[in-house]
Scaffold this motif. Structure first.
Motif, mmCIF file in Angstrom:
data_model
loop_
_atom_site.group_PDB
_atom_site.id
_atom_site.type_symbol
_atom_site.label_atom_id
_atom_site.label_comp_id
_atom_site.label_asym_id
_atom_site.label_seq_id
_atom_site.Cartn_x
_atom_site.Cartn_y
_atom_site.Cartn_z
ATOM 1 N N ASP A 1 0.943 -1.405 0.086
ATOM 2 C CA ASP A 1 0.110 0.158 0.061
ATOM 3 C C ASP A 1 0.998 1.300 0.123
ATOM 4 N N TYR A 2 1.889 1.321 0.864
ATOM 5 C CA TYR A 2 2.756 2.400 0.900
ATOM 6 C C TYR A 2 3.268 2.625 -0.435
ATOM 7 N N PHE A 3 3.846 1.623 -0.932
ATOM 8 C CA PHE A 3 4.742 1.942 -2.322
ATOM 9 C C PHE A 3 3.568 1.887 -3.581
ATOM 10 N N ALA A 4 2.343 1.746 -3.234
ATOM 11 C CA ALA A 4 1.295 1.690 -4.519
ATOM 12 C C ALA A 4 1.992 0.341 -5.464
ATOM 13 N N VAL A 5 2.131 -0.872 -5.000
ATOM 14 C CA VAL A 5 2.608 -1.610 -5.817
ATOM 15 C C VAL A 5 1.705 -3.234 -5.241
ATOM 16 N N THR A 6 1.761 -4.071 -5.959
ATOM 17 C CA THR A 6 0.965 -5.175 -5.486
ATOM 18 C C THR A 6 1.834 -6.191 -4.680
ATOM 19 N N THR A 7 1.370 -6.968 -3.762
ATOM 20 C CA THR A 7 2.154 -8.026 -3.016
ATOM 21 C C THR A 7 2.814 -8.767 -3.905
ATOM 22 N N ASP A 8 2.110 -9.312 -5.111
ATOM 23 C CA ASP A 8 2.722 -10.134 -6.157
ATOM 24 C C ASP A 8 4.070 -9.434 -6.523
#
Length: 73
Positions: A56-63
């Motif tokens: 969420d912080y980096f606006a990326v997916t966990t994948d």
């Protein structure tokens, strides 16, 4: 484990893109600097909730963080 190395590398890249220091990341995650360094070094696993918070912080997916996808979004 290869996944931990990938996670560490991607966290480092994302942190550096934001111009953040490891100490700042450790404070953000409410952990010691050494613990964060061990995460970035691919030495230890992280809790699922921490993984989600980082995504969420980096606006990326966990994948993306885990190296399961090359797509950030």
């Amino acid at each position: 484990m290869e996944i931990l190395k990938i996670l560490g590398q991607r966290l480092r890249e994302l942190r550096m893109e934001r111009g953040m220091k490891q100490r700042e990341m450790a404070e953000l995650l409410e952990m010691t600097l050494r613990n964060y360094q061990r995460i970035e070094g691919g030495e230890i696993n992280i809790p699922t909730l921490t993984l989600c918070a980082l995504a969420d912080y980096f606006a990326v997916t966990t994948d993306y963080l885990l190296g399961r996808s090359e797509r950030r979004q």
